[in-house]
Design an enzyme around this catalytic site. Sequence first.
Site, PDB file in Angstrom:
ATOM      1  N   TRP A 127     -65.459 -10.183  57.262  1.00  0.00           N
ATOM      2  CA  TRP A 127     -65.720 -10.318  58.695  1.00  0.00           C
ATOM      3  C   TRP A 127     -65.202 -11.685  59.140  1.00  0.00           C
ATOM      4  CZ3 TRP A 127     -70.703 -12.485  60.993  1.00  0.00           C
ATOM      5  CH2 TRP A 127     -70.760 -12.266  62.381  1.00  0.00           C
ATOM      6  N   ASP A 208     -74.754 -10.229  53.047  1.00  0.00           N
ATOM      7  CA  ASP A 208     -74.793  -9.946  54.475  1.00  0.00           C
ATOM      8  C   ASP A 208     -74.933  -8.438  54.617  1.00  0.00           C
ATOM      9  OD1 ASP A 208     -74.533  -9.767  57.193  1.00  0.00           O
ATOM     10  OD2 ASP A 208     -72.558 -10.727  57.310  1.00  0.00           O
ATOM     11  N   ALA A 210     -75.563  -5.718  57.363  1.00  0.00           N
ATOM     12  CA  ALA A 210     -75.600  -5.527  58.814  1.00  0.00           C
ATOM     13  C   ALA A 210     -75.593  -4.060  59.229  1.00  0.00           C
ATOM     14  CB  ALA A 210     -74.405  -6.237  59.460  1.00  0.00           C
ATOM     15  N   LYS A 243     -77.175  -3.067  64.768  1.00  0.00           N
ATOM     16  CA  LYS A 243     -76.534  -1.754  64.656  1.00  0.00           C
ATOM     17  C   LYS A 243     -77.547  -0.645  64.436  1.00  0.00           C
ATOM     18  CE  LYS A 243     -73.188  -4.829  63.838  1.00  0.00           C
ATOM     19  NZ  LYS A 243     -73.408  -6.280  63.696  1.00  0.00           N
TER      20      LYS A 243
END
Length: 394
Positions: A127, A208, A210, A243
């Site tokens: 990312w 991470d 997400a 999300k």
Amino acid sequence: MFELLQEQPKDKILALMQMYRADTRTEKIDLGVGVYKNADGHTPIMRAVKKAEQSWWGQEDTKAYVGLAGDPAFSDVMIDLVLGDAVSRDKVAAVATPGGTGAVRQAFELIQMANPKARVFVSDPTWPNHLSILKHLGIETMRYRYFDSESGGVNFDGMLEDLNEVRAGDVVLLHGCCHNPTGANLTLPEWDAVIALLNDKGVTPMIDIAYQGFGEGLEADAAGTRAVVAGCPEVLIAASCSKNFGIYRERTGLLMGVYHDASRTSLIQANLAHLNRQNYSFPPDHGARLVTLVLQDPDLRADWESELEEVRKGMLDLRALLSNELQGLSGSDRFGFVAQHRGMFSRLGLTPEKVEELRERHAIYMIGDSRINIAGLNAQTVPILAKAIIEVGA
């Protein structure tokens, strides 16, 4: 003073958004922005979240600060959601943050506080904001091979070879599930191999996560993270609710620090709270409150999980549809990996020139590295995209 400021690098995704908005063609397709959209191109408020919001509106009687770490109940429900029973609660320090990005930023700052000489190893690709924040903080960044553009899968041999260059005190950043930007994920045996390498080298993993619930399901998507937490002596985890709860604008995230000696938890907790104080004082509460209400109420949670499954399966259907369309038009299965990827994204392996041609000739917008947001498609636009990809000679 202001005359000394310099231009900063343009955010490629934001720049693409501006180009898309300026495009007057009616048949344009936006596959660039990393936000979930339904078949109508809308990002809806989830049913359970709306009900929780309506309930909280009647209950809330103050807008006073909650605390430096946020509401402990939010930490509890998120730790349970992400970590399950992989580690006991007394070994986890946690603070609420403004979104998953805030959690990532706080994690990097904690690394810098604990070991200014630490290098952070990131997947190639990753990312873009990971790299941007690391550069801004002046943290030395190393890349490890991850994506195999030929197969559309993980270059695991290359990954392990590059991670063998880590040294004690370094940090390895891993994506918990639904890798952004590629959609290619580690298998559980591969997670185990990474864990063994990290422990052998004395390296701290940072995860991470997400997109929990967007890939194989809530539990399966957390399996890699839980294996790392159970198998490594210390772990940092940045979790996002944007999300899977659809609350992007509420900026709701959590940073967790896991240490298997519970006597250190209070020290880690104090340092996380200190970072919150320095950066934004008290974290936002509204989104965290909604998540807490949903996860604590059996009916709301069941409805949320049901809708999340609808979202997940809808993206899987789009993946299969696109893969089949491309196979039918090309007469080969070279895009079969699209159906195997998970989450919102896939990296198609197109050259920047082909991506530009798609934009100029067909009004199809995607990131220059050919990352597409599967959720930006619907049953009507999948054949249009597939035909355009073949027409540009991809």
